[in-house]
Scaffold this motif. Structure first.
Motif, PDB file in Angstrom:
ATOM      1  N   PHE A 143      43.044 -30.684  25.523  1.00 15.18           N
ATOM      2  CA  PHE A 143      42.723 -29.371  24.939  1.00 15.18           C
ATOM      3  C   PHE A 143      42.643 -29.457  23.415  1.00 15.18           C
ATOM      4  O   PHE A 143      41.755 -28.895  22.798  1.00 15.18           O
ATOM      5  CB  PHE A 143      43.790 -28.341  25.333  1.00 15.18           C
ATOM      6  N   LYS A 144      43.606 -30.183  22.838  1.00 10.47           N
ATOM      7  CA  LYS A 144      43.651 -30.253  21.380  1.00 10.47           C
ATOM      8  C   LYS A 144      42.480 -31.057  20.825  1.00 10.47           C
ATOM      9  O   LYS A 144      42.058 -30.839  19.689  1.00 10.47           O
ATOM     10  CB  LYS A 144      44.959 -30.911  20.931  1.00 10.47           C
ATOM     11  N   ASN A 145      41.970 -31.988  21.622  1.00 13.07           N
ATOM     12  CA  ASN A 145      40.892 -32.860  21.141  1.00 13.07           C
ATOM     13  C   ASN A 145      39.508 -32.223  21.227  1.00 13.07           C
ATOM     14  O   ASN A 145      38.560 -32.753  20.666  1.00 13.07           O
ATOM     15  CB  ASN A 145      40.881 -34.163  21.953  1.00 13.07           C
ATOM     16  N   VAL A 146      39.404 -31.134  21.980  1.00 13.97           N
ATOM     17  CA  VAL A 146      38.087 -30.519  22.178  1.00 13.97           C
ATOM     18  C   VAL A 146      38.033 -29.205  21.399  1.00 13.97           C
ATOM     19  O   VAL A 146      38.791 -28.282  21.690  1.00 13.97           O
ATOM     20  CB  VAL A 146      37.840 -30.254  23.686  1.00 13.97           C
ATOM     21  N   ASP A 147      37.159 -29.146  20.426  1.00 14.79           N
ATOM     22  CA  ASP A 147      37.091 -27.972  19.552  1.00 14.79           C
ATOM     23  C   ASP A 147      36.990 -26.665  20.324  1.00 14.79           C
ATOM     24  O   ASP A 147      37.682 -25.694  20.026  1.00 14.79           O
ATOM     25  CB  ASP A 147      35.882 -28.074  18.617  1.00 14.79           C
ATOM     26  N   LEU A 148      36.114 -26.680  21.314  1.00 12.52           N
ATOM     27  CA  LEU A 148      35.861 -25.474  22.093  1.00 12.52           C
ATOM     28  C   LEU A 148      37.161 -24.921  22.690  1.00 12.52           C
ATOM     29  O   LEU A 148      37.359 -23.711  22.766  1.00 12.52           O
ATOM     30  CB  LEU A 148      34.885 -25.842  23.213  1.00 12.52           C
ATOM     31  N   LEU A 149      38.049 -25.832  23.105  1.00 16.30           N
ATOM     32  CA  LEU A 149      39.304 -25.417  23.723  1.00 16.30           C
ATOM     33  C   LEU A 149      40.400 -25.210  22.679  1.00 16.30           C
ATOM     34  O   LEU A 149      41.184 -24.261  22.779  1.00 16.30           O
ATOM     35  CB  LEU A 149      39.751 -26.459  24.747  1.00 16.30           C
ATOM     36  N   SER A 150      40.441 -26.073  21.675  1.00 16.50           N
ATOM     37  CA  SER A 150      41.522 -25.955  20.695  1.00 16.50           C
ATOM     38  C   SER A 150      41.378 -24.654  19.890  1.00 16.50           C
ATOM     39  O   SER A 150      42.361 -24.117  19.398  1.00 16.50           O
ATOM     40  CB  SER A 150      41.558 -27.166  19.762  1.00 16.50           C
ATOM     41  N   ASP A 151      40.139 -24.152  19.798  1.00 16.05           N
ATOM     42  CA  ASP A 151      39.926 -22.878  19.115  1.00 16.05           C
ATOM     43  C   ASP A 151      40.663 -21.733  19.803  1.00 16.05           C
ATOM     44  O   ASP A 151      41.023 -20.743  19.174  1.00 16.05           O
ATOM     45  CB  ASP A 151      38.425 -22.534  19.075  1.00 16.05           C
ATOM     46  N   MET A 152      40.848 -21.864  21.116  1.00 11.34           N
ATOM     47  CA  MET A 152      41.511 -20.798  21.878  1.00 11.34           C
ATOM     48  C   MET A 152      43.021 -20.955  21.864  1.00 11.34           C
ATOM     49  O   MET A 152      43.753 -20.045  22.214  1.00 11.34           O
ATOM     50  CB  MET A 152      41.082 -20.854  23.343  1.00 11.34           C
ATOM     51  N   LEU A 153      43.446 -22.176  21.516  1.00 12.93           N
ATOM     52  CA  LEU A 153      44.846 -22.545  21.653  1.00 12.93           C
ATOM     53  C   LEU A 153      45.685 -21.955  20.532  1.00 12.93           C
ATOM     54  O   LEU A 153      45.366 -22.122  19.358  1.00 12.93           O
ATOM     55  CB  LEU A 153      44.917 -24.076  21.604  1.00 12.93           C
ATOM     56  N   GLN A 154      46.769 -21.274  20.891  1.00 14.03           N
ATOM     57  CA  GLN A 154      47.718 -20.782  19.896  1.00 14.03           C
ATOM     58  C   GLN A 154      48.968 -21.643  19.990  1.00 14.03           C
ATOM     59  O   GLN A 154      49.213 -22.259  21.024  1.00 14.03           O
ATOM     60  CB  GLN A 154      48.077 -19.322  20.156  1.00 14.03           C
ATOM     61  N   GLU A 155      49.727 -21.636  18.901  1.00 17.22           N
ATOM     62  CA  GLU A 155      50.922 -22.476  18.886  1.00 17.22           C
ATOM     63  C   GLU A 155      51.828 -22.175  20.084  1.00 17.22           C
ATOM     64  O   GLU A 155      52.374 -23.093  20.701  1.00 17.22           O
ATOM     65  CB  GLU A 155      51.676 -22.225  17.583  1.00 17.22           C
ATOM     66  N   HIS A 156      51.951 -20.877  20.402  1.00 15.07           N
ATOM     67  CA  HIS A 156      52.872 -20.528  21.488  1.00 15.07           C
ATOM     68  C   HIS A 156      52.310 -20.888  22.865  1.00 15.07           C
ATOM     69  O   HIS A 156      53.019 -20.781  23.860  1.00 15.07           O
ATOM     70  CB  HIS A 156      53.245 -19.039  21.419  1.00 15.07           C
ATOM     71  N   ASP A 157      51.039 -21.319  22.937  1.00 15.21           N
ATOM     72  CA  ASP A 157      50.482 -21.760  24.219  1.00 15.21           C
ATOM     73  C   ASP A 157      50.866 -23.203  24.529  1.00 15.21           C
ATOM     74  O   ASP A 157      50.896 -23.611  25.697  1.00 15.21           O
ATOM     75  CB  ASP A 157      48.944 -21.694  24.186  1.00 15.21           C
ATOM     76  N   GLU A 158      51.147 -23.964  23.484  1.00 15.79           N
ATOM     77  CA  GLU A 158      51.323 -25.406  23.661  1.00 15.79           C
ATOM     78  C   GLU A 158      52.477 -25.786  24.578  1.00 15.79           C
ATOM     79  O   GLU A 158      52.298 -26.612  25.480  1.00 15.79           O
ATOM     80  CB  GLU A 158      51.422 -26.107  22.300  1.00 15.79           C
TER      81      GLU A 158
END
Ligand SMILES: *[C@@H]1O[C@H](CO)[C@@H](O)[C@H](O)[C@H]1NC(C)=O
Ligand SMILES: *[C@@H]1O[C@H](CO)[C@@H](O)[C@H](O)[C@H]1NC(C)=O
Length: 359
Positions: A143-158
């Protein structure tokens, strides 16, 4: 030269010539040139016959894409045992053998790094002390490596996505309306009780009655998520805010707490609904367009080649796709590099045609 320029000026002042020129330009722009209208009735009649043939072609093309879907289903079954093994290795349900762990590039490295071997072995020992299970944070790293997905990722999701163990794609059964479901499998965790979260994308592979010539393969029409059974206090899609409220009459101020939506990847499972009349507000439309793109990307790229997104190798590969894009553009395709094109709309970029065009 002077002569011809004068002639041009004269021509440009002649309203009849100008009108004719405008007509030609209109024709080039793809708007009615008047030429078709000017044809004799009997010829126009036959042109209509050609258009009707074209509609029939669109319907046959739709059948073609249905068969592609069937083929994809058939091959999905062949890939699945390998994906299952991948998942077992990731979640430490299976320890691969030495033979299964051999990889050419590693051998080369070993040759050049002979001297460092002792050092490496020491590091190995350290690792063994920590004794990591499987491949920790495999999907979170993807998820972190793919821009499309990391854009959606919030710190509290990790911390939640650390528990993600597998993503599976399930195709609709034969004879059912065309769709695919993304299944996100989680190990037991403190955040929610679901073992699996799902997102289903419904597709349509038939020409629009009102606009049959725009047909270009299956389109994603809508998607549905699932209910997440959050453990008390763990709902990261919600946040509580304190608000000062002034009483109009008395002028007293009190503080109230309100829950409002919070940014989170997990909002992915509550996409905007497409209302009966099909009309969406601009915000929802933008959310859905992005959502379709992400769903398509997970199905088409991430799930089939997860390890390469984990290592980052697939991200380099994406540069190659740009070349294909150039080719497509030259071919007069509207479609462009989906990752980098801000106007990319998966509604007009059906998944299957992507493959077909870039083969
Ligand atoms: C809401 O989002 C913020 C920032 O994105 C985050 O720090 C916070 O933990 C979230 N709230 C909850 C209740 O998860
Ligand atoms: C979690 O938050 C969403 C809003 O983002 C809400 O619709 C849902 O009911 C909440 N779920 C639980 C279990 O609190």
């Amino acid at each position: 030269a002077v002569h011809s320029r004068q002639l041009t000026v004269q021509m440009m002042q002649n309203p009849q010539i100008l009108a004719a020129l405008q007509e030609r330009l209109d024709g080039l722009n793809g708007s009615p040139s008047g030429y078709i209208e000017s044809l004799p009735k009997v010829v126009k009649r036959r042109v209509n016959a050609l258009k009707n043939l074209q509609v029939k072609c669109a319907h046959i093309e739709a059948k073609f894409y249905e068969e592609v879907h069937e083929l994809e289903r058939k091959y999905a079954a062949l890939y699945q045992p390998l994906f299952d093994k991948r998942s077992d290795i990731v979640k430490a349900a299976y320890e691969p053998t030495d033979e299964e762990c051999e990889w050419k590039a590693d051998e080369e490295e070993e040759l050049t790094e002979m001297k460092e071997k002792a050092k490496l072995e020491e590091e190995k020992k350290d690792e063994e002390k920590e004794d990591p299970k499987g491949i920790p944070e495999f999907w979170l790293t993807v998820f972190k490596n793919v821009d499309l997905l990391s854009d959606m990722l919030q710190e509290h999701d990790e911390p939640i996505l650390k528990h993600l163990q597998d993503i599976k794609v399930k195709f609709s059964d034969p004879g059912q309306p065309m769709s695919f479901t993304l299944e996100f499998h989680f190990e037991p965790n403190e955040f929610f009780t679901n073992a699996m979260l799902t997102k289903t994308y419904k597709m349509r592979s038939e020409p629009d009655e009102n606009d049959p010539f725009s047909f270009d393969g299956p389109e994603i029409m809508c998607c549905t998520g699932c209910t997440i059974d959050w453990t008390k206090g763990k709902n990261v899609t919600l946040k509580t805010i304190k608000k000062k409220q002034k009483h109009k009459g008395r002028g007293t101020v009190r503080t109230v707490t309100k829950t409002v939506p919070n940014d989170s990847f997990f909002n992915f499972f509550t996409p905007p609904e497409v209302p009966e009349n099909g009309e969406l507000d601009e915000d929802s439309e933008a959310v859905l367009a992005a959502d379709f793109e992400i769903g398509h990307f997970i199905r088409e790229r991430i799930v089939p080649r997860a390890v390469l997104y984990f290592t980052g190798e697939a991200i380099e590969d994406d540069d190659d796709d740009t070349e294909v894009t150039v080719y497509c553009v030259q071919e007069g395709e509207e479609e462009a590099d989906e990752e980098n094109d801000p106007d990319y709309d998966p509604k007009v970029r059906p998944s299957l045609t992507t493959h077909i065009h870039t083969l």
